[in-house]
Design a protein around this motif. Sequence first.
Motif, PDB file in Angstrom:
ATOM      1  N   LEU A  47       2.423   4.473   2.113  1.00  0.00           N
ATOM      2  CA  LEU A  47       3.277   3.483   1.458  1.00  0.00           C
ATOM      3  C   LEU A  47       2.648   3.013   0.152  1.00  0.00           C
ATOM      4  O   LEU A  47       3.320   2.923  -0.885  1.00  0.00           O
ATOM      5  N   HIS A  48       1.357   2.725   0.207  1.00  0.00           N
ATOM      6  CA  HIS A  48       0.650   2.247  -0.974  1.00  0.00           C
ATOM      7  C   HIS A  48       0.714   3.267  -2.103  1.00  0.00           C
ATOM      8  O   HIS A  48       0.950   2.932  -3.268  1.00  0.00           O
ATOM      9  N   MET A  49       0.513   4.523  -1.792  1.00  0.00           N
ATOM     10  CA  MET A  49       0.497   5.571  -2.815  1.00  0.00           C
ATOM     11  C   MET A  49       1.894   5.821  -3.382  1.00  0.00           C
ATOM     12  O   MET A  49       2.064   6.005  -4.590  1.00  0.00           O
ATOM     13  N   VAL A  50       2.895   5.845  -2.508  1.00  0.00           N
ATOM     14  CA  VAL A  50       4.251   6.127  -2.975  1.00  0.00           C
ATOM     15  C   VAL A  50       4.773   4.988  -3.853  1.00  0.00           C
ATOM     16  O   VAL A  50       5.476   5.223  -4.839  1.00  0.00           O
ATOM     17  N   VAL A  51       4.403   3.739  -3.523  1.00  0.00           N
ATOM     18  CA  VAL A  51       4.841   2.605  -4.334  1.00  0.00           C
ATOM     19  C   VAL A  51       4.347   2.739  -5.765  1.00  0.00           C
ATOM     20  O   VAL A  51       5.066   2.439  -6.719  1.00  0.00           O
ATOM     21  N   PHE A  52       3.114   3.221  -5.938  1.00  0.00           N
ATOM     22  CA  PHE A  52       2.527   3.273  -7.269  1.00  0.00           C
ATOM     23  C   PHE A  52       2.662   4.632  -7.950  1.00  0.00           C
ATOM     24  O   PHE A  52       2.539   4.720  -9.166  1.00  0.00           O
ATOM     25  N   TYR A  53       2.894   5.694  -7.174  1.00  0.00           N
ATOM     26  CA  TYR A  53       2.962   7.023  -7.768  1.00  0.00           C
ATOM     27  C   TYR A  53       4.326   7.694  -7.606  1.00  0.00           C
ATOM     28  O   TYR A  53       4.554   8.752  -8.184  1.00  0.00           O
ATOM     29  N   GLY A  54       5.199   7.126  -6.798  1.00  0.00           N
ATOM     30  CA  GLY A  54       6.431   7.819  -6.497  1.00  0.00           C
ATOM     31  C   GLY A  54       6.195   8.915  -5.466  1.00  0.00           C
ATOM     32  O   GLY A  54       5.188   8.915  -4.741  1.00  0.00           O
ATOM     33  N   LEU A  55       7.101   9.873  -5.416  1.00  0.00           N
ATOM     34  CA  LEU A  55       6.984  10.924  -4.403  1.00  0.00           C
ATOM     35  C   LEU A  55       5.732  11.777  -4.564  1.00  0.00           C
ATOM     36  O   LEU A  55       5.232  12.350  -3.588  1.00  0.00           O
ATOM     37  N   ARG A  56       5.219  11.870  -5.797  1.00  0.00           N
ATOM     38  CA  ARG A  56       3.997  12.667  -5.972  1.00  0.00           C
ATOM     39  C   ARG A  56       2.801  12.012  -5.292  1.00  0.00           C
ATOM     40  O   ARG A  56       1.755  12.645  -5.116  1.00  0.00           O
ATOM     41  N   GLY A  57       2.935  10.726  -4.894  1.00  0.00           N
ATOM     42  CA  GLY A  57       1.861  10.082  -4.164  1.00  0.00           C
ATOM     43  C   GLY A  57       1.697  10.621  -2.755  1.00  0.00           C
ATOM     44  O   GLY A  57       0.607  10.527  -2.171  1.00  0.00           O
ATOM     45  N   LEU A  58       2.776  11.208  -2.197  1.00  0.00           N
ATOM     46  CA  LEU A  58       2.703  11.730  -0.829  1.00  0.00           C
ATOM     47  C   LEU A  58       1.714  12.888  -0.705  1.00  0.00           C
ATOM     48  O   LEU A  58       0.810  12.852   0.141  1.00  0.00           O
ATOM     49  N   PRO A  59       1.824  13.949  -1.498  1.00  0.00           N
ATOM     50  CA  PRO A  59       0.816  15.018  -1.394  1.00  0.00           C
ATOM     51  C   PRO A  59      -0.577  14.541  -1.784  1.00  0.00           C
ATOM     52  O   PRO A  59      -1.584  15.057  -1.275  1.00  0.00           O
ATOM     53  N   MET A  60      -0.677  13.557  -2.655  1.00  0.00           N
ATOM     54  CA  MET A  60      -1.986  13.049  -3.056  1.00  0.00           C
ATOM     55  C   MET A  60      -2.684  12.370  -1.892  1.00  0.00           C
ATOM     56  O   MET A  60      -3.882  12.586  -1.648  1.00  0.00           O
ATOM     57  N   VAL A  61      -1.944  11.535  -1.142  1.00  0.00           N
ATOM     58  CA  VAL A  61      -2.562  10.844  -0.021  1.00  0.00           C
ATOM     59  C   VAL A  61      -2.868  11.823   1.115  1.00  0.00           C
ATOM     60  O   VAL A  61      -3.886  11.690   1.809  1.00  0.00           O
ATOM     61  N   LEU A  62      -2.028  12.828   1.308  1.00  0.00           N
ATOM     62  CA  LEU A  62      -2.305  13.842   2.329  1.00  0.00           C
ATOM     63  C   LEU A  62      -3.576  14.612   1.988  1.00  0.00           C
ATOM     64  O   LEU A  62      -4.398  14.906   2.865  1.00  0.00           O
ATOM     65  N   ALA A  63      -3.743  14.924   0.692  1.00  0.00           N
ATOM     66  CA  ALA A  63      -4.946  15.642   0.276  1.00  0.00           C
ATOM     67  C   ALA A  63      -6.189  14.779   0.456  1.00  0.00           C
ATOM     68  O   ALA A  63      -7.240  15.271   0.922  1.00  0.00           O
ATOM     69  N   ALA A  64      -6.090  13.489   0.102  1.00  0.00           N
ATOM     70  CA  ALA A  64      -7.243  12.597   0.258  1.00  0.00           C
ATOM     71  C   ALA A  64      -7.613  12.430   1.725  1.00  0.00           C
ATOM     72  O   ALA A  64      -8.802  12.471   2.099  1.00  0.00           O
ATOM     73  N   MET A  65      -6.608  12.271   2.589  1.00  0.00           N
ATOM     74  CA  MET A  65      -6.882  12.143   4.019  1.00  0.00           C
ATOM     75  C   MET A  65      -7.465  13.436   4.581  1.00  0.00           C
ATOM     76  O   MET A  65      -8.400  13.415   5.395  1.00  0.00           O
ATOM     77  N   GLY A  66      -6.878  14.533   4.148  1.00  0.00           N
ATOM     78  CA  GLY A  66      -7.373  15.822   4.640  1.00  0.00           C
ATOM     79  C   GLY A  66      -8.818  16.055   4.250  1.00  0.00           C
ATOM     80  O   GLY A  66      -9.620  16.587   5.049  1.00  0.00           O
TER      81      GLY A  66
END
Length: 359
Positions: free
Chosen positions: A93-112
Amino acid sequence: MNRRNRSIFYVLLLLTVASYLLQVGASPMTWVLLVLQFAVYPQVAYFVALHADDQRKAEHRNQLLDGFWAGCWMAGLGFPLWIAFAMFAGACLHMVVFYGLRGLPMVLAAMGLGAGLVALAGSGRALHFDTDLRTTALSMLSLTLFFVTYALDGYRRAMYQHASEMKLRAQVKEIEALQAQLYQQTMCDPLTGLLNRRHLEKALPSAVDLARAQGRPLALLVVDIDHFKHVNDEHGHAVGDEVLQALALLMKDVAVGQDDLVYRYGGEEFVLVLPGRDADAARNTAEQLRLAFVGKPIRRGDGWIGATLSCGIAEFPTHGLHARELLRSADAALYRAKANGRNRTETSSAALAEFGRHV
């Protein structure tokens, strides 16, 4: 906003993970890491962003670290389903609020990345998806409170934006009203309320062009108060102003056509534009105005102050094909009315029009 939301969510996660650590009997070092991660880290992240040269860039880096640390904890705890979901949902939620949909793959990559490093280091627990009822309830509560916090932020921002837009609209309307008022002031004579010479110079050419396009006549009536200087000299300018205002009211009364325009051309000179009417009709109007003005003197003390009018008429296209020619022809007719004794109406002719071009 980020500090508050991050701090609230991490405190909720601290309670949730602490409940799980009690369930599995974690080591003292794990408890130390828990406090460092969920109590100390949010304040350190805020301090670093606050003192960064580029605060926005620093905060974006903090958001990626949030995802990274979430991945580390998910793998370290053995991916308990509710805790892992709460951490993923919060970071996502935090990433998508500030990055839009491109925040989703970014947070998945960081978690991974975080989960992968913990797995490679062999520091993770065996997969253990289940949580007890207390931990499950705390996970649900953490997510609920976090979503409500974000929703309140969104609501406050929306209300602030709405209030700002309403204020901006009010300011725009005020500016438009001021612009209209300023335009009115620049195009109207403040003493009589009539349109002024500036407006005539803009409107008369358009009126002539329209008359030409429609094949209709257009009459121009120029009116001057006779011996007006004597009125000012003998009775004062205040009385002179009353005479001008009285004439303005009379001219408004005789301007009965929907498109008729009445002007104070300057000083004691006035202009009446009569679309659709010829010189004869304009003469009738001029005589009506002249007689009405003579018949309405101004009372001053025990006496009456009266004045007379001289009028000059020109007609499109007979006495001029363009606005300036028409106005010069009407002025020439007015000059003849003055020369012939005043208090009379004269109509331009071809000879007068030619004379007017040299006046």
